[in-house]
Scaffold this motif. Structure first.
Motif, PDB file in Angstrom:
ATOM      1  N   SER A 110      28.883  -2.534  42.152  1.00  0.00           N
ATOM      2  CA  SER A 110      27.805  -2.057  43.011  1.00  0.00           C
ATOM      3  C   SER A 110      26.950  -3.257  43.406  1.00  0.00           C
ATOM      4  O   SER A 110      27.098  -4.349  42.868  1.00  0.00           O
ATOM      5  CB  SER A 110      26.955  -0.991  42.307  1.00  0.00           C
ATOM      6  N   GLN A 155      40.142  -7.241  39.845  1.00  0.00           N
ATOM      7  CA  GLN A 155      39.005  -7.484  38.951  1.00  0.00           C
ATOM      8  C   GLN A 155      38.529  -8.939  39.012  1.00  0.00           C
ATOM      9  O   GLN A 155      37.332  -9.202  38.986  1.00  0.00           O
ATOM     10  CB  GLN A 155      39.345  -7.101  37.498  1.00  0.00           C
ATOM     11  N   ASP A 202      33.777   2.225  44.623  1.00  0.00           N
ATOM     12  CA  ASP A 202      33.009   2.376  43.386  1.00  0.00           C
ATOM     13  C   ASP A 202      33.741   1.703  42.230  1.00  0.00           C
ATOM     14  O   ASP A 202      33.143   1.006  41.432  1.00  0.00           O
ATOM     15  CB  ASP A 202      32.803   3.855  43.045  1.00  0.00           C
ATOM     16  N   GLU A 203      35.046   1.948  42.180  1.00  0.00           N
ATOM     17  CA  GLU A 203      35.864   1.387  41.104  1.00  0.00           C
ATOM     18  C   GLU A 203      36.766   0.311  41.676  1.00  0.00           C
ATOM     19  O   GLU A 203      37.441   0.520  42.684  1.00  0.00           O
ATOM     20  CB  GLU A 203      36.702   2.480  40.444  1.00  0.00           C
ATOM     21  N   VAL A 204      36.772  -0.831  41.034  1.00  0.00           N
ATOM     22  CA  VAL A 204      37.577  -1.966  41.484  1.00  0.00           C
ATOM     23  C   VAL A 204      39.048  -1.655  41.228  1.00  0.00           C
ATOM     24  O   VAL A 204      39.430  -1.326  40.109  1.00  0.00           O
ATOM     25  CB  VAL A 204      37.163  -3.251  40.743  1.00  0.00           C
ATOM     26  N   PRO A 205      39.892  -1.728  42.266  1.00  0.00           N
ATOM     27  CA  PRO A 205      41.316  -1.455  42.078  1.00  0.00           C
ATOM     28  C   PRO A 205      41.956  -2.453  41.107  1.00  0.00           C
ATOM     29  O   PRO A 205      41.531  -3.613  41.013  1.00  0.00           O
ATOM     30  CB  PRO A 205      41.913  -1.622  43.482  1.00  0.00           C
ATOM     31  N   GLU A 206      42.980  -1.978  40.422  1.00  0.00           N
ATOM     32  CA  GLU A 206      43.715  -2.831  39.493  1.00  0.00           C
ATOM     33  C   GLU A 206      44.234  -4.049  40.247  1.00  0.00           C
ATOM     34  O   GLU A 206      44.701  -3.952  41.369  1.00  0.00           O
ATOM     35  CB  GLU A 206      44.883  -2.050  38.887  1.00  0.00           C
ATOM     36  N   LEU A 224      28.609  -5.554  37.973  1.00  0.00           N
ATOM     37  CA  LEU A 224      29.908  -5.113  37.461  1.00  0.00           C
ATOM     38  C   LEU A 224      29.675  -4.389  36.147  1.00  0.00           C
ATOM     39  O   LEU A 224      28.916  -4.854  35.307  1.00  0.00           O
ATOM     40  CB  LEU A 224      30.839  -6.304  37.241  1.00  0.00           C
ATOM     41  N   SER A 225      30.349  -3.270  35.993  1.00  0.00           N
ATOM     42  CA  SER A 225      30.223  -2.533  34.725  1.00  0.00           C
ATOM     43  C   SER A 225      31.544  -1.919  34.361  1.00  0.00           C
ATOM     44  O   SER A 225      32.458  -1.879  35.126  1.00  0.00           O
ATOM     45  CB  SER A 225      29.140  -1.480  34.825  1.00  0.00           C
ATOM     46  N   SER A 268      39.001  -0.231  33.483  1.00  0.00           N
ATOM     47  CA  SER A 268      38.352   0.093  34.751  1.00  0.00           C
ATOM     48  C   SER A 268      37.071  -0.716  34.885  1.00  0.00           C
ATOM     49  O   SER A 268      36.391  -1.010  33.906  1.00  0.00           O
ATOM     50  CB  SER A 268      38.073   1.591  34.858  1.00  0.00           C
ATOM     51  N   MET A 269      36.793  -1.098  36.092  1.00  0.00           N
ATOM     52  CA  MET A 269      35.610  -1.885  36.394  1.00  0.00           C
ATOM     53  C   MET A 269      34.941  -1.249  37.599  1.00  0.00           C
ATOM     54  O   MET A 269      35.600  -0.906  38.576  1.00  0.00           O
ATOM     55  CB  MET A 269      36.000  -3.330  36.719  1.00  0.00           C
ATOM     56  N   ARG A 270      33.645  -1.080  37.504  1.00  0.00           N
ATOM     57  CA  ARG A 270      32.876  -0.547  38.610  1.00  0.00           C
ATOM     58  C   ARG A 270      32.089  -1.684  39.246  1.00  0.00           C
ATOM     59  O   ARG A 270      31.717  -2.644  38.581  1.00  0.00           O
ATOM     60  CB  ARG A 270      31.964   0.565  38.134  1.00  0.00           C
TER      61      ARG A 270
END
Length: 83
Positions: free
Chosen positions: A24, A65, A58-62, A82-83, A20-22
């Protein structure tokens, strides 16, 4: 010793969990160049008022990335986090 059947021990395949990648945007750094939006329009939206970016998710969809990474790398102000 003969040339009988060899037993090969194998490990069960590991399931790869999607990483998972967030994403902001640091509003203090964003200057509204819009490079991030051009590279990842589904991940970054621009303000109608001043053109500054905010994250659309908030979360980058699969599968997106790489686009998030390109947006972060393409930001001249390094405002994409990116986190």
């Amino acid at each position: 010793m003969g040339f009988g059947t060899r037993h090969v021990h194998t490990r069960p395949a590991r399931r790869r969990e999607p990483i998972s990648m967030r994403i902001s945007v640091n509003p203090d750094r964003c200057q509204g160049h819009a490079m991030c939006h051009m590279l990842a329009p589904d991940l970054i939206v621009l303000s109608d008022e001043d053109g500054h970016a905010t994250a659309a998710v908030d979360e980058v969809p699969e599968g997106q990335q790489r686009l998030a990474q390109l947006a972060a790398e393409g930001c001249p102000e390094q405002a994409i986090i990116l986190s």
